[in-house]
Design an enzyme around this catalytic site. Structure first.
Site, mmCIF file in Angstrom:
data_model
loop_
_atom_site.group_PDB
_atom_site.id
_atom_site.type_symbol
_atom_site.label_atom_id
_atom_site.label_comp_id
_atom_site.label_asym_id
_atom_site.label_seq_id
_atom_site.Cartn_x
_atom_site.Cartn_y
_atom_site.Cartn_z
ATOM 1 N N ASN A 106 0.799 -1.226 0.000
ATOM 2 C CA ASN A 106 0.000 0.000 0.000
ATOM 3 C C ASN A 106 0.834 1.280 0.000
ATOM 4 O O ASN A 106 0.455 2.263 -0.622
ATOM 5 C CB ASN A 106 -1.005 -0.013 1.165
ATOM 6 C CG ASN A 106 -0.338 -0.097 2.506
ATOM 7 O OD1 ASN A 106 0.640 -0.815 2.687
ATOM 8 N ND2 ASN A 106 -0.851 0.642 3.462
ATOM 9 N N GLU A 164 3.767 -5.480 12.207
ATOM 10 C CA GLU A 164 2.827 -4.367 12.029
ATOM 11 C C GLU A 164 1.694 -4.893 11.161
ATOM 12 O O GLU A 164 1.877 -5.151 9.969
ATOM 13 C CB GLU A 164 3.538 -3.169 11.405
ATOM 14 C CG GLU A 164 4.585 -2.607 12.359
ATOM 15 C CD GLU A 164 5.345 -1.392 11.846
ATOM 16 O OE1 GLU A 164 5.178 -1.022 10.681
ATOM 17 O OE2 GLU A 164 6.127 -0.832 12.633
ATOM 18 N N CYS A 190 -3.122 1.383 6.425
ATOM 19 C CA CYS A 190 -3.434 0.557 7.593
ATOM 20 C C CYS A 190 -4.067 1.374 8.702
ATOM 21 O O CYS A 190 -4.833 0.867 9.506
ATOM 22 C CB CYS A 190 -2.170 -0.118 8.099
ATOM 23 S SG CYS A 190 -0.928 1.063 8.616
ATOM 24 N N GLU A 243 8.028 0.360 16.600
ATOM 25 C CA GLU A 243 9.177 0.897 15.881
ATOM 26 C C GLU A 243 9.033 2.412 15.832
ATOM 27 O O GLU A 243 7.952 2.950 16.086
ATOM 28 C CB GLU A 243 9.267 0.273 14.480
ATOM 29 C CG GLU A 243 9.476 -1.245 14.548
ATOM 30 C CD GLU A 243 9.982 -1.869 13.257
ATOM 31 O OE1 GLU A 243 10.644 -1.178 12.472
ATOM 32 O OE2 GLU A 243 9.721 -3.068 13.043
HETATM 33 P P1 NAD Z 1 -0.093 -9.638 3.136
HETATM 34 O O1 NAD Z 1 0.013 -10.109 4.516
HETATM 35 O O2 NAD Z 1 -0.945 -10.376 2.194
HETATM 36 O O3 NAD Z 1 1.343 -9.596 2.447
HETATM 37 C C1 NAD Z 1 2.423 -8.873 3.000
HETATM 38 C C2 NAD Z 1 3.723 -9.487 2.538
HETATM 39 O O4 NAD Z 1 3.860 -10.784 3.101
HETATM 40 C C3 NAD Z 1 3.837 -9.663 1.035
HETATM 41 O O5 NAD Z 1 5.151 -9.348 0.655
HETATM 42 C C4 NAD Z 1 3.563 -11.142 0.849
HETATM 43 O O6 NAD Z 1 4.141 -11.686 -0.310
HETATM 44 C C5 NAD Z 1 4.206 -11.710 2.098
HETATM 45 N N1 NAD Z 1 3.721 -13.013 2.526
HETATM 46 C C6 NAD Z 1 2.477 -13.525 2.406
HETATM 47 N N2 NAD Z 1 2.411 -14.745 2.978
HETATM 48 C C7 NAD Z 1 3.642 -15.005 3.481
HETATM 49 C C8 NAD Z 1 4.204 -16.100 4.178
HETATM 50 N N3 NAD Z 1 3.489 -17.174 4.523
HETATM 51 N N4 NAD Z 1 5.503 -16.043 4.545
HETATM 52 C C9 NAD Z 1 6.242 -14.948 4.243
HETATM 53 N N5 NAD Z 1 5.771 -13.898 3.560
HETATM 54 C C10 NAD Z 1 4.475 -13.902 3.194
HETATM 55 O O7 NAD Z 1 -0.521 -8.117 3.228
HETATM 56 P P2 NAD Z 1 -0.823 -7.109 2.022
HETATM 57 O O8 NAD Z 1 -2.104 -7.529 1.370
HETATM 58 O O9 NAD Z 1 0.400 -6.955 1.195
HETATM 59 O O10 NAD Z 1 -1.034 -5.723 2.792
HETATM 60 C C11 NAD Z 1 -2.258 -5.318 3.322
HETATM 61 C C12 NAD Z 1 -2.319 -5.620 4.807
HETATM 62 O O11 NAD Z 1 -1.227 -5.019 5.457
HETATM 63 C C13 NAD Z 1 -3.544 -5.071 5.507
HETATM 64 O O12 NAD Z 1 -4.017 -6.015 6.433
HETATM 65 C C14 NAD Z 1 -3.021 -3.866 6.253
HETATM 66 O O13 NAD Z 1 -3.740 -3.479 7.379
HETATM 67 C C15 NAD Z 1 -1.654 -4.326 6.623
HETATM 68 N N6 NAD Z 1 -0.767 -3.199 6.879
HETATM 69 C C16 NAD Z 1 -0.409 -2.935 8.185
HETATM 70 C C17 NAD Z 1 0.409 -1.846 8.469
HETATM 71 C C18 NAD Z 1 0.814 -1.491 9.877
HETATM 72 O O14 NAD Z 1 1.694 -0.658 10.044
HETATM 73 N N7 NAD Z 1 0.220 -2.073 10.896
HETATM 74 C C19 NAD Z 1 0.877 -1.051 7.423
HETATM 75 C C20 NAD Z 1 0.488 -1.350 6.125
HETATM 76 C C21 NAD Z 1 -0.327 -2.440 5.855
HETATM 77 O O1 6OD Z 2 4.100 6.382 9.003
HETATM 78 C C1 6OD Z 2 4.609 5.286 9.257
HETATM 79 O O2 6OD Z 2 5.721 5.159 9.766
HETATM 80 C C2 6OD Z 2 3.875 4.072 8.950
HETATM 81 N N1 6OD Z 2 4.472 2.921 9.327
HETATM 82 C C3 6OD Z 2 2.694 4.141 8.334
HETATM 83 C C4 6OD Z 2 1.903 3.027 8.036
HETATM 84 C C5 6OD Z 2 0.841 3.144 7.243
HETATM 85 C C6 6OD Z 2 0.067 2.005 6.904
HETATM 86 O O3 6OD Z 2 -0.506 1.844 5.844
#
Ligand code: NAD
Ligand code: 6OD
Length: 487
Positions: free
Chosen positions: A156, A255, A289, A468
């Site tokens: 994202n 995260e 997120c 972090e």
């Molecule tokens: P995802 O979990 O599907 O994938 C994230 C990464 O993990 C990708 O690179 C994917 O290839 C890899 N991956 C998937 N399965 C794996 C496995 N079994 N072992 C190792 N790697 C693996 O997430 P996404 O669809 O890319 O991103 C969207 C999600 O991320 C949403 O749930 C969002 O809330 C979350 N997100 C959280 C934060 C935060 O800071 N908390 C920030 C951004 C996005």
């Molecule tokens: O601002 C940041 O440091 C951070 N980790 C943002 C995350 C956004 C999630 O989509």
């Protein structure tokens, strides 16, 4: 001829032994961005071996000041190649250029700067004691890098979220192997050129492209020579990564997902609340997120607020990233579009009132194949409805009325996630009371996504493990060694 998006291992761009590639398509119009060379086990092994060797090479011998000077050079070079990063990020994500140029790329660079400042100014503790034989002893802490860090990224905010981890990892003297999301491989890969340009030694920064399960992600997190895993993505992937980390007792920083609430009280600054909630619901097409998918509005202003947010949602013109009139881009992929549209259908099936949106916007012929969805607002659902409890990660929200502070607090906390919230009120006592009571890692008052990178970032409950940011990142990216000297 299509562009090849390669792996970056030991300072060189390399194909893979298997010859396996996949097509990366632009979500704006489904045009081909490039052919991604999927890393298999041999490439992941080579990347981890290069990272491990680099720890003992010139990188490991640099002083903190020398290492930081090199990383500061990186910041300058990213800024020098700003347009290349911008084009690459936009081709992968389809996001509006104004967003990528004000958020993604500058933050991608700032993430190195803030952590060189942090590590240069970090102190460790020191204690003196008397020994039984009348001599003196002093113990002091030394921060040592953890070793090889695996960085697993989502799609994202690709450059921003990758450098949010690579920045502190490298500033602390580790080496890294990055696995970008399969949907957004370009900017992490491009950063390899910048590493070489500023003289970061071979093997310090590596990129392996591919998927998660049975692919580069799983090979990397299972690798026994990886010393720590930092991950951003879905909660269920986080659970798989935690299990992978358990083998060999490797630490994880997670995260994860969220289902963030905005609380809007009748005494809020109405225009600011509408503008802020508009951003938190719809910015980056809701793919943030920290974004809001549950809005709670106090009853006296409920109808007025719903109408105002509806007006804002309907004014969000979808279009090409460089078109100045564009206010919202597509979702990142067909897979994600299908998931979000499935949730839109679910809301309908569960009896939502659709205030606006709910489908695919009418797009011109050249954009018809893009991954578009309408900004969508629902009302009228119970708190148990699927779209009120589950993360959607799209430009949508459910708006619920409430009467009292206790009532809204209970509704907000009755969710398995605990990432972020925003509170809109002019009563600062109430805002601070709620900020302490809402079960989240991040709370904004009369604002949203306002960041000071020195502060702790992370989620509560099923939104993550660890914090972090600033000094907090050092807890994951370094180990504190205690040295005791008798004299
Ligand atoms: P995802 O979990 O599907 O994938 C994230 C990464 O993990 C990708 O690179 C994917 O290839 C890899 N991956 C998937 N399965 C794996 C496995 N079994 N072992 C190792 N790697 C693996 O997430 P996404 O669809 O890319 O991103 C969207 C999600 O991320 C949403 O749930 C969002 O809330 C979350 N997100 C959280 C934060 C935060 O800071 N908390 C920030 C951004 C996005
Ligand atoms: O601002 C940041 O440091 C951070 N980790 C943002 C995350 C956004 C999630 O989509």
């Amino acid at each position: 001829m299509s562009k090849d998006i390669l792996n970056f291992i030991n300072g060189e761009y390399v194909k893979n032994a298997s010859g396996r590639t996949y097509e990366k398509r632009n979500p704006v119009d489904d045009s081909l961005v490039g052919l991604v060379h999927e890393a298999g086990k041999p490439e992941v092994d080579a990347a981890v071996a290069a990272a491990r060797a680099a720890l003992r090479g010139p990188w490991g011998r640099l002083s903190v000041a020398e290492r930081c000077a090199m990383l500061d050079g990186l910041v300058a070079e990213i800024n020098h190649r700003f347009d290349d990063f911008l084009q690459a990020e936009i081709a992968d994500t389809g996001k509006p250029a104004h967003l990528a140029s004000h958020v993604d790329i500058p933050r991608g660079a700032a993430n190195f700067q803030v952590f060189t400042d942090t590590i240069k100014n970090a102190s460790t503790e020191s204690f003196e004691m008397r020994t039984p034989d009348g001599k003196t002893a002093r113990s002091y802490g030394v921060r040592v890098p953890r070793g090889v860090i695996a960085i697993i990224c989502p799609w994202n905010l690709p450059l921003l979220l990758m450098t949010w981890k690579a920045g502190p990892a490298l500033a602390c003297g580790n080496t890294v192997v990055v696995k970008p999301s399969e949907a957004t491989p370009s900017t992490a890969t491009l950063l390899g050129e910048v590493m070489n340009k500023v003289g970061v030694p071979k093997g310090v920064y590596n990129v392996v492209n591919g998927f998660g399960v049975d692919s580069a992600g799983a090979f990397l997190t299972a690798h026994p020579h990886v010393n720590g895993i930092t991950f951003t993505g879905e909660t269920k992937t986080g659970a798989a990564i935690m299990k992978a980390g358990a083998d060999g007792i490797r630490p994880v920083s997670l995260e994860l997902g969220g289902k963030n609430a905005a609380l809007v009280f009748a005494d809020c600054d109405f225009d600011n609340a509408v503008a802020t909630v508009t951003r938190s619901c719809f910015e980056n097409a809701g793919q943030v997120c920290l974004g809001t998918e549950r809005v709670y509005v106090q009853r006296p202003i409920f109808d007025k607020f719903v109408q105002a947010l509806k007006g804002q949602a309907e004014a969000m013109k979808p279009g090409r990233p460089f078109d100045k009139a564009t206010k919202i881009g597509p979702l990142v992929s067909k897979v994600h579009q299908k998931k979000v549209l499935g949730m839109y259908q679910k809301a309908k099936d569960e009896g939502a009132t659709i205030v606006t949106g709910g489908g695919i916007p009418d797009m011109p012929a050249d954009l018809k194949d893009g991954c578009w969805v309408q900004p969508t607002i629902w009302t009228g659902l119970p708190e148990t409805a699927t779209v009120v409890t589950e993360e959607i990660f799209g430009p949508c929200c459910h708006i619920q009325p409430f009467d009292t502070e206790d009532e809204v607090l209970n509704m907000v906390n009755a969710n398995r996630y605990g990432l972020a919230t925003s509170i809109h009120t002019q009563d600062i006592s109430r805002a601070m009371r709620l900020a302490a009571a809402i079960e989240v890692g991040l709370c904004w008052i009369n604002s949203w996504f306002l960041r000071d990178l020195r502060t702790p970032f992370g989620g509560s409950k099923q939104s993550g493990i660890g914090r972090e940011g600033g000094l907090h990142s050092l807890e994951f990216y370094t180990e504190l060694r205690n040295v005791m000297v008798k004299y």
